[in-house]
Write an enzyme that holds these catalytic residues in place. Structure first.
Site, mmCIF file in Angstrom:
data_model
loop_
_atom_site.group_PDB
_atom_site.id
_atom_site.type_symbol
_atom_site.label_atom_id
_atom_site.label_comp_id
_atom_site.label_asym_id
_atom_site.label_seq_id
_atom_site.Cartn_x
_atom_site.Cartn_y
_atom_site.Cartn_z
ATOM 1 N N ASP A 102 -9.212 -5.530 0.939
ATOM 2 C CA ASP A 102 -7.869 -5.111 0.565
ATOM 3 C C ASP A 102 -7.347 -6.062 -0.505
ATOM 4 O O ASP A 102 -7.767 -7.218 -0.572
ATOM 5 C CB ASP A 102 -6.928 -5.090 1.766
ATOM 6 C CG ASP A 102 -5.720 -4.192 1.526
ATOM 7 O OD1 ASP A 102 -5.736 -3.053 2.015
ATOM 8 O OD2 ASP A 102 -4.788 -4.620 0.826
ATOM 9 N N ARG A 112 8.371 3.569 -1.722
ATOM 10 C CA ARG A 112 8.540 2.733 -0.537
ATOM 11 C C ARG A 112 9.887 2.032 -0.473
ATOM 12 O O ARG A 112 10.363 1.715 0.613
ATOM 13 C CB ARG A 112 7.421 1.686 -0.478
ATOM 14 C CG ARG A 112 6.059 2.337 -0.317
ATOM 15 C CD ARG A 112 5.181 1.466 0.526
ATOM 16 N NE ARG A 112 3.857 2.020 0.635
ATOM 17 C CZ ARG A 112 2.810 1.348 1.046
ATOM 18 N NH1 ARG A 112 2.948 0.062 1.359
ATOM 19 N NH2 ARG A 112 1.640 1.904 1.156
#
Lengths: 275, 132
Positions: free
Chosen positions: A140, A32
């Site tokens: 999450d 990323r």
């Protein structure tokens, strides 16, 4: 990436966003942050860590945090599991009866699109579910995305990715240029921060688990551990959906693929009722 | 992005040549043959001459706007063809509802890019779902 650079970047991201980067996510970090290295003309992650501490580091820190916490998500992402879910739910609801709610889990739910997609399917199928209630849990690791998921507010761009216009007008309200999920859908879902590597037993038993495009960031022992922990929480006739590039093969024998279905699994040793 | 041929014809209806050109480039990349019209009246004439599989339709145009074209096309050709995808800066809920009630299959809020348009064409059933 050296452990020192990793530790520095991980601490920085955690302090800015709450996102916890475990050591086994180094690969995700490199993937990323690669575009940022290139754009900034930095040779490696050591140079990035150095630049982050120098003048102008604040702006760069924002970009790094954004790259690591903006989780790719869209409504009805990869349509196949949702098609399978449509076929699965009436049978599951009949097996549970009206007294026992169906429990569905969107693991690593990001900003909530998957959980809201599941809720839209449940709303659509309600007449076929014989009054069987359903509870959806979205979890999450990142508090930032859990907070966003709870709000259920999406940009014009986000509501166009994967979401047919007829579902947009049925399930959303427009508020100041943003799109707000309608209350009846939001009431079906609870969003909580939860680490998949933590004990999953407190979450309870699930009839359906979506855990897609998460395992790809883990090493093999971690994948096996998470798969076995999820298998233990899956109802005997329940189904686990994995991402298109993910498999249980070579990782665990507690889950087996549903015949003829890609990415749909049930617990091993159970009668093949599902699907 | 792959460029599969043979998705049929898409008529791009917009009074802006720039938008038509941008849409053409994306649609041709997705395997459509593209024709163009500058307003609803031209689009209706184009449909009568040769029915396209799909229409990418702007809303605000001179002569005949997108909704007027849509209503005329549905009255003349029925509910299913051509498949109509609105593509407009109008992003208010009631505008989307109005377009769907008038018979549009899908609705794109500008600005759009290639990925978004492809996604909407899949939702409209004009392109195969790569995941299916």
């Amino acid at each position: 990436m050296t452990p020192r650079s990793f530790a520095f970047i991980a601490a920085l991201v955690k302090s800015r966003s709450g996102l916890v980067l475990a050591a086994e996510q180094g690969y995700m970090l490199e993937t990323r942050l690669g575009p940022i290295l290139k754009r900034e003309g930095l040779a490696d992650f050591e140079a990035l860590a150095e630049r982050l501490q120098g003048p102008g580091g604040h702006r760069l820190a924002e970009a790094v945090t954004e790259a690591l916490t903006t989780n790719e998500s869209s409504f009805f992402r990869d349509g196949r599991p949702f098609e399978h879910l449509r076929r699965l739910l009436p049978g599951l609801a009949a097996a549970r009866g009206a007294g026992m709610p169906l429990r569905l889990w969107s693991a690593a739910c990001s900003t909530g699109q998957e959980a809201y997609s599941i809720a839209m399917i449940l709303a659509e199928l309600a007449p076929q579910l014989g009054g069987c209630r359903a509870d959806i849990l979205g979890t999450d690791i990142s508090q930032a995305v859990v907070t966003r998921a709870r709000q259920g507010r999406f940009s014009q761009f986000e509501v166009q990715r994967g979401l047919p216009a007829r579902l947009l007008v049925r399930h959303f309200r427009q508020e100041e240029g943003r799109w707000q999920v309608a209350p009846d859908l939001r009431e079906m879902i609870r969003f909580e921060r939860w680490n998949l590597l933590a004990d999953l037993r407190p979450l309870g038993r699930f009839d359906v688990i979506f855990c897609r495009n998460v395992l790809i960031y883990f090493d093999a022992p971690t994948k096996a551990r998470v798969l076995e922990a999820m298998a233990a929480q899956l109802a005997p006739d329940g189904v686990l959906y994995l991402g298109g590039a993910e498999t249980v093969l070579g990782l665990t024998d507690r889950l087996v693929a549903l015949p003829g279905e890609r990415g749909a699994y049930r617990r091993a040793g159970m009668a093949a009722l599902a699907g | 992005m792959t460029a599969p041929a043979g998705q049929g014809t898409c008529l791009v209806v917009d009074d802006s040549r720039v938008v038509r050109k941008a849409a053409r480039r994306i649609l041709e990349g997705l395997g459509f043959q593209v024709r163009e019209a500058g307003d609803g009246a031209e689009a209706l004439a184009a449909c009568r001459a040769e029915m396209p599989r799909a229409v990418l339709l702007d809303r605000n145009m001179p002569v005949m706007d997108g909704i007027a074209f849509l209503r005329a096309a549905r009255a003349e050709f029925g509910p299913d063809r051509p498949v109509v995808v609105l593509c407009t800066t109008e992003a208010a809920m009631e505008r989307i509802v109005e377009a769907l009630e008038a018979g549009a299959q899908e609705y794109v809020m500008k600005p759009f890019d290639a990925a978004l348009l492809q996604d909407k064409l899949i939702q409209a059933g004009l392109l195969p779902d790569p995941a299916a």
